[in-house]
Design a protein around this motif. Structure first.
Motif, mmCIF file in Angstrom:
data_model
loop_
_atom_site.group_PDB
_atom_site.id
_atom_site.type_symbol
_atom_site.label_atom_id
_atom_site.label_comp_id
_atom_site.label_asym_id
_atom_site.label_seq_id
_atom_site.Cartn_x
_atom_site.Cartn_y
_atom_site.Cartn_z
ATOM 1 N N MET A 1 0.847 -1.198 0.000
ATOM 2 C CA MET A 1 0.000 0.000 0.000
ATOM 3 C C MET A 1 0.873 1.235 0.000
ATOM 4 N N VAL A 2 0.494 2.198 -0.804
ATOM 5 C CA VAL A 2 1.246 3.449 -0.884
ATOM 6 C C VAL A 2 0.322 4.595 -0.506
ATOM 7 N N SER A 3 0.753 5.446 0.399
ATOM 8 C CA SER A 3 -0.028 6.606 0.780
ATOM 9 C C SER A 3 0.804 7.851 0.576
ATOM 10 N N LEU A 4 0.141 8.948 0.266
ATOM 11 C CA LEU A 4 0.827 10.211 0.038
ATOM 12 C C LEU A 4 0.374 11.220 1.076
ATOM 13 N N SER A 5 1.306 12.003 1.572
ATOM 14 C CA SER A 5 0.947 13.075 2.505
ATOM 15 C C SER A 5 1.744 14.310 2.167
ATOM 16 N N PHE A 6 1.161 15.461 2.361
ATOM 17 C CA PHE A 6 1.818 16.728 2.068
ATOM 18 C C PHE A 6 1.852 17.557 3.336
ATOM 19 N N ASN A 7 3.005 18.141 3.599
ATOM 20 C CA ASN A 7 3.199 18.847 4.846
ATOM 21 C C ASN A 7 3.887 20.171 4.586
ATOM 22 N N SER A 8 3.492 21.211 5.308
ATOM 23 C CA SER A 8 4.155 22.501 5.181
ATOM 24 C C SER A 8 4.174 23.207 6.517
ATOM 25 N N LEU A 9 5.201 24.058 6.688
ATOM 26 C CA LEU A 9 5.348 24.852 7.889
ATOM 27 C C LEU A 9 5.283 24.008 9.138
ATOM 28 N N SER A 10 5.829 22.833 9.094
ATOM 29 C CA SER A 10 5.856 21.927 10.235
ATOM 30 C C SER A 10 7.083 21.062 10.119
ATOM 31 N N PRO A 11 7.504 20.370 11.203
ATOM 32 C CA PRO A 11 8.667 19.498 11.115
ATOM 33 C C PRO A 11 8.439 18.428 10.057
ATOM 34 N N PRO A 12 9.510 17.835 9.512
ATOM 35 C CA PRO A 12 9.353 16.734 8.571
ATOM 36 C C PRO A 12 8.407 15.702 9.143
ATOM 37 N N PRO A 13 7.538 15.082 8.330
ATOM 38 C CA PRO A 13 6.505 14.187 8.835
ATOM 39 C C PRO A 13 7.061 13.084 9.707
ATOM 40 N N SER A 14 8.302 12.670 9.461
ATOM 41 C CA SER A 14 8.913 11.593 10.214
ATOM 42 C C SER A 14 9.046 11.907 11.691
ATOM 43 N N GLN A 15 9.262 13.165 12.045
ATOM 44 C CA GLN A 15 9.565 13.494 13.415
ATOM 45 C C GLN A 15 8.369 13.306 14.330
ATOM 46 N N ASN A 16 7.183 13.106 13.749
ATOM 47 C CA ASN A 16 6.004 12.865 14.551
ATOM 48 C C ASN A 16 5.698 11.385 14.694
ATOM 49 N N ARG A 17 6.472 10.539 14.046
ATOM 50 C CA ARG A 17 6.214 9.107 14.103
ATOM 51 C C ARG A 17 6.794 8.534 15.379
ATOM 52 N N LYS A 18 6.105 7.616 16.013
ATOM 53 C CA LYS A 18 6.491 7.066 17.305
ATOM 54 C C LYS A 18 7.660 6.102 17.156
ATOM 55 N N LEU A 19 8.657 6.278 17.993
ATOM 56 C CA LEU A 19 9.802 5.393 17.976
ATOM 57 C C LEU A 19 9.568 4.222 18.916
ATOM 58 N N SER A 20 10.275 3.136 18.669
ATOM 59 C CA SER A 20 10.137 1.937 19.493
ATOM 60 C C SER A 20 10.523 2.228 20.939
ATOM 61 N N GLU A 21 9.651 1.839 21.867
ATOM 62 C CA GLU A 21 9.917 2.098 23.281
ATOM 63 C C GLU A 21 11.131 1.327 23.781
ATOM 64 N N SER A 22 11.475 0.214 23.140
ATOM 65 C CA SER A 22 12.632 -0.585 23.566
ATOM 66 C C SER A 22 13.946 0.136 23.342
ATOM 67 N N ALA A 23 13.926 1.219 22.575
ATOM 68 C CA ALA A 23 15.146 1.980 22.299
ATOM 69 C C ALA A 23 15.491 2.942 23.427
ATOM 70 N N TYR A 24 14.620 3.047 24.431
ATOM 71 C CA TYR A 24 14.810 4.026 25.496
ATOM 72 C C TYR A 24 15.260 3.378 26.804
ATOM 73 N N VAL A 25 16.038 4.113 27.554
ATOM 74 C CA VAL A 25 16.399 3.755 28.917
ATOM 75 C C VAL A 25 16.197 4.993 29.785
ATOM 76 N N ASN A 26 15.324 4.865 30.758
ATOM 77 C CA ASN A 26 15.027 5.997 31.644
ATOM 78 C C ASN A 26 14.616 7.245 30.863
#
Length: 377
Positions: free
Chosen positions: A1-26
């Motif tokens: 599946m391919v989806s398209l999104s357009f963004n302006s005047l905001s951080p790159p869309p990636s920066q709002n995507r949730k990162l894996s919780e296992s990558a964090y310590v404290n």
């Protein structure tokens, strides 16, 4: 599946995507760890990864791509704004453009800045880097010879360490270029004396053991970041069997003018020469109609390679993709050389973004802040 999104005047869309919780310590991301010299295996838990294809001496397009990716400031000094992002540049910074050393300097400066924020900037060497270390200057832009002349003079005039001088070049290179053109005019291809001076300057910088060649020796030809493997041309099963860390060391030693037996540097053939070497291989990047292998055969070779190296996906440059960055073979290979340099296709900048193992292409649409993101789910 391919989806398209357009963004302006905001951080790159990636920066709002949730990162894996296992990558964090404290509440903080685990640190980046690196094995190999030059870096070969990188663990970058939870990091957003940006992969950038061939740049070929075009500083304007380089900045545009990095700004679009949200890691380089768009106003004032070349400042890192990528936080804990990891950037991987896939080689071919040299040739076909006039700001090669400036781009190398920019990437090193950004790496130093990124480290203080928990991020990193890595490079892999491509075939044009290895060609220049061999003394093959066929594809050198006249302006790049002039940059070499300027850079050698800059080093001589500034009594400081290589590190300080090299990192500082990005801040002064454009002024040096403007001053030279104001005093001498543009490059004259018939000025044989000036051309010879450029060849001598470039040779002194890029011969095995030369200062710029030693700078390139800091970088690998194959880099594995988590489950992704990055190289310029393409990795094959016999490369993995030979040993990717071994190949990286051999290329680095050769670029530094070193050899284990102290009898002169040997060109590492398996990595840098031949149609199936790591930096020249085009098996995964060309249309199957252009080669004798069928699609299923290439897919089988790719799968065997990924299993051998312990990776899930591979990202390559080297071969311009006329329809933009793309994936093939069940999304296991990503081809991201779009020929963005003015010396190649002068196409719109594109980069690959990877978060939690999922990849999408970020494309610059126009001169505004808009970007197009293609999610491959």
């Amino acid at each position: 599946m391919v989806s398209l999104s357009f963004n302006s005047l905001s951080p790159p869309p990636s920066q709002n995507r949730k990162l894996s919780e296992s990558a964090y310590v404290n509440g903080t991301l685990k640190p980046i760890t690196i094995r190999g010299s030059p870096p070969t295996f990188v663990s970058a838990p939870g990091r957003r990864i940006i992969a950038v294809g061939d740049l070929h001496g075009d500083l304007t397009q380089t900045r545009s791509a990095l700004e679009m990716a949200g890691v380089l400031s768009s106003d004032g000094p070349d400042s890192w704004i990528g936080g804990e992002t990891v950037v991987v540049q896939l080689g071919d910074i040299l040739d076909r453009g006039e700001d090669e050393i400036a781009i190398l300097s920019l990437l090193r400066s950004l790496h130093i800045q990124a480290k203080s924020s928990g991020g990193a900037v890595f490079q892999v060497n491509g075939n044009h880097e290895t060609m220049n270390v061999e003394g093959d200057f066929r594809y050198v832009d006249p302006g790049a010879f002039e940059e070499c002349i300027d850079f050698v003079e800059y080093l001589e005039e500034h009594d400081q360490s290589w590190e300080q001088a090299f990192v500082g070049w990005i801040g002064v290179s454009e002024r040096w270029k403007e001053d030279r053109r104001a005093s001498q005019g543009h490059w004259n291809p018939w000025n044989l004396v000036q051309r010879q001076k450029g060849i001598v300057a470039r040779s002194s910088l890029l011969k095995p053991g030369g200062p710029l060649s030693c700078e390139l020796a800091r970088h690998a030809v194959i880099l594995k970041v988590d489950d992704w493997v990055f190289c310029h041309g393409g990795l094959l099963p016999h490369h993995v069997a030979y040993g990717i860390d071994k190949m990286n060391k051999e290329v680095s030693y050769w670029m530094q003018g070193l050899h284990e037996n102290n009898d002169g540097p040997q060109i590492p053939f398996i990595a840098t020469r031949g149609y199936d070497s790591v930096v020249w291989n085009r098996l995964y990047s060309r249309d199957t109609t252009d080669i004798d292998y069928s699609s299923w055969k290439i897919s089988s070779i790719l799968e065997e390679t990924l299993q051998a190296v312990g990776a899930k996906r591979m990202v390559v440059g080297h071969t311009p993709q006329f329809n933009g960055a793309n994936s093939k073979y069940n999304k296991k290979i990503w081809r991201i050389d779009v020929g963005m340099s003015s010396g190649v296709l002068h196409s719109r900048p594109e980069v690959l973004e990877i978060i939690d193992g999922k990849a999408r292409v970020l494309r610059k649409i126009d001169d505004s802040t808009l970007s197009q993101a293609m999610d491959y789910l």
